[in-house]
Each structure stands twice: as structure tokens, then as C-alpha cells.
Enzyme design. Structure first.
Site, PDB file in Angstrom:
ATOM      1  N   GLY A 230       0.806  -1.222   0.000  1.00  0.00           N
ATOM      2  CA  GLY A 230       0.000   0.000   0.000  1.00  0.00           C
ATOM      3  C   GLY A 230       0.832   1.263   0.000  1.00  0.00           C
TER       4      GLY A 230
ATOM      5  CG  HIS B 255      -4.053  13.197   1.295  1.00  0.00           C
ATOM      6  ND1 HIS B 255      -4.245  13.502  -0.031  1.00  0.00           N
ATOM      7  CD2 HIS B 255      -4.576  11.963   1.477  1.00  0.00           C
ATOM      8  CE1 HIS B 255      -4.838  12.489  -0.633  1.00  0.00           C
ATOM      9  NE2 HIS B 255      -5.064  11.547   0.260  1.00  0.00           N
TER      10      HIS B 255
ATOM     11  CE  LYS C 222      -0.815  11.197  -0.065  1.00  0.00           C
ATOM     12  NZ  LYS C 222      -0.462   9.784   0.049  1.00  0.00           N
TER      13      LYS C 222
ATOM     14  CB  THR D  42       1.883   6.042  -2.361  1.00  0.00           C
ATOM     15  OG1 THR D  42       2.011   6.863  -1.203  1.00  0.00           O
ATOM     16  CG2 THR D  42       0.522   5.374  -2.349  1.00  0.00           C
TER      17      THR D  42
END
Ligand code: NAD
Length: 242
Positions: free
Chosen positions: A74, A134, A138, A76
Site C-alpha cells: 500500500g 491530505h 503525507k 506509495t
């Protein structure tokens, strides 16, 4: 029973653990920056779910594949290495599934964008742009989901051929899709596709309410990959998974 390891025990790793169905999964390892999987792999899991960081993911994936472990990824921000990773998965003959966004709702959202954009080819005065918000921890921008939405638009809308990431090109250009990324506080994640015409505008929007949707999708992917070999994208398998 699927023996599962969690590699990257941060917000997502913890969410996944909290949602694991004990009738389907047995947790055999949790690995993090302080106990990296490379030095602490006592029990070989059937599947490792990897949610670490863009800078650590590749080494983790390469190590897990070399041990013959199937992987759900998952994390990125590593897609520039996708070709080499694919060859590594083939070399070790393991199974791998990844997604920039494992949420079922986001995958529905992306399908809706695809449908909307195909119709837009007939209505040339509508322009299109993407906005994403976000939390401020992040590490990558634009988000993988925003890039995926842009890829879908470019594929289906003849008049768009490229992306303008966060104002890299100062003046708006009709063939580029503007993507604007905002990082603030603890926001879980919002994506907006803005379709703007002379008479009106249409907005498609997805808002995650928590991390739960991502974790549910990652666990669904773990069930999918545990008895398979090969390289899979969650979005390609989405219709078969739900
Ligand atoms: N695909 C999706 O659906 C989805 C959803 C949410 C987040 N993400 C991505 O997943 C990643 C993790 O997100 P998060 O919110 O859990 O982040 P987080 O910062 O809460 O957790 C990351 C964890 O990785 C750990 N880590 C660092 N180095 C490591 C190493 N060498 N080995 C193992 N673990 C290590 C950190 O200590 C931390 O606990 C990010 O890339 C994020 O963008 C993807």
C-alpha cells in the site's frame, strides 16, 4: 488460516491489525523502523502487508520477495521502480498486489470518473481539474489517487494529454490537467474532480471518513494474493474482488 505479517506498523499497520478477522488471519510478525523485517523475520508469513515509507518500501519488497513471501503493498511514492520490481517478483516466482489506494469507495470513484469523462468528449467547453487534500505528514504529492484519476482522464478525454502538477507550469494550458495538492493538519483524504463549463460546473468528490476503507481493501487483497503468483494491480482485480 493465512499467516500475515505487517511491515510498517504506523497508522495503516495498526488499522489493519485492528480489522483482521481472527478466523481468516493469524498475525505472525509486526515490523517497523526499530525492528526491520530484514533482521527480525522469525516466522515466514504467507502474506506480508507493506505500509511503510516511500524511501524504505523498495528494500522491504525486494527482501520479502527474496524469501518467497507474497506481498500486498500500500505504500506509495515508489512507482518509478515498478519495472525492476516486477522483474524481481518474476525472478522469485512470488505473488504481489499493489494499489495507490485500496479503498473500495475510491475504486468506485475512479470508475465513475472514467464513465463521466467518456461523455465529456462530446462537450468541448468543459475543462477539468483535480484537487486533493491530505494530512500534513503525507510524504508524496500529488497523491497516487490524484495521479490515477489524471491517468484515467488522459486515457479517455481526447483534449487532455498531460498533467500540470501543483503549478509547475505557471500558466494554465488547455491540454494539461491541473492537479492541486493541499496538506493540512490531520485530514484523512479528499479528492475532487472539477468539471467546469461556461454555464455550470460539476464536481465529483470522494472523502475518506477514516483509514478503515484502505485497511479493508488491503485485507481483501491479502486473501486474494495468498495463493497466487504474479504481479497484480488492485484496480484491475477490483471487479473480481467485490
Ligand atoms: N494504498 C493505500 O490505500 C494507502 C492508504 C493510506 C496510506 N498509504 C500510504 O502508506 C504509507 C504508510 O502510511 P501510514 O499512514 O501508515 O504512515 P505512518 O507514517 O503512520 O507509518 C509508516 C510506518 O513505517 C515505519 N517504517 C519506517 N521505516 C521502516 C522500515 N525500514 N521497515 C518497516 N517499517 C518502517 C515507520 O516507523 C512508521 O511506523 C504511506 O506511503 C502512505 O502514503 C496508502
Amino acid at each position: 488460516m493465512i499467516k500475515l505479517a505487517i511491515v510498517g506498523y504506523g497508522k495503516m499497520g495498526k488499522e489493519i491489525e485492528s480489522l483482521m478477522d481472527p478466523n481468516k488471519f493469524e498475525l505472525v510478525g509486526r515490523y517497523d523502523i526499530k525492528n526491520p523485517v530484514q533482521n527480525n523475520l522469525d516466522v515466514i508469513p504467507d502474506v506480508a502487508i507493506e505500509f511503510s515509507t516511500p524511501t524504505t518500501v523498495y528494500n522491504n519488497l525486494e527482501f520479502l520477495a527474496s524469501k518467497g513471501i507474497n506481498i500486498v503493498c500500500g505504500t506509495t511514492g515508489w512507482y518509478d521502480k515498478i519495472r525492476i520490481l516486477k522483474s524481481i517478483i518474476e525472478k522469485y516466482d512470488t505473488g504481489f498486489i499493489y494499489a495507490g489506494n485500496f479503498s473500495i469507495g475510491v475504486n468506485l470513484f475512479l470508475s465513475m470518473i472514467n464513465n463521466a469523462v467518456c461523455i465529456l468528449n462530446k462537450f468541448s467547453d468543459y475543462d477539468i481539474a483535480i484537487e486533493e487534500i491530505h494530512h500534513n505528514q503525507k510524504l508524496d504529492r500529488p497523491s497516487a489517487t490524484a495521479l490515477k484519476a489524471a491517468e484515467i482522464i488522459i486515457k479517455s478525454l481526447d483534449r487532455k494529454t498531460g498533467i500540470n502538477k501543483n503549478g509547475a507550469v505557471e500558466t494554465a494550458s488547455p491540454e494539461l490537467i491541473d492537479i492541486s495538492s493541499l496538506r493540512v493538519g490531520k485530514a484523512v483524504g479528499k479528492h475532487k474532480v472539477i468539471i467546469d463549463g461556461v454555464s455550470d460546473s460539476i464536481i465529483l468528490e470522494h472523502t475518506a471518513k477514516s483509514r478503515r476503507g484502505f485497511a479493508e481493501g488491503a485485507l481483501l487483497a491479502a486473501e486474494f494474493i495468498y495463493d497466487k503468483k504474479g504481479f497484480y494491480k488492485f484496480e484491475d482485480e477490483f471487479k473480481n474482488l467485490i
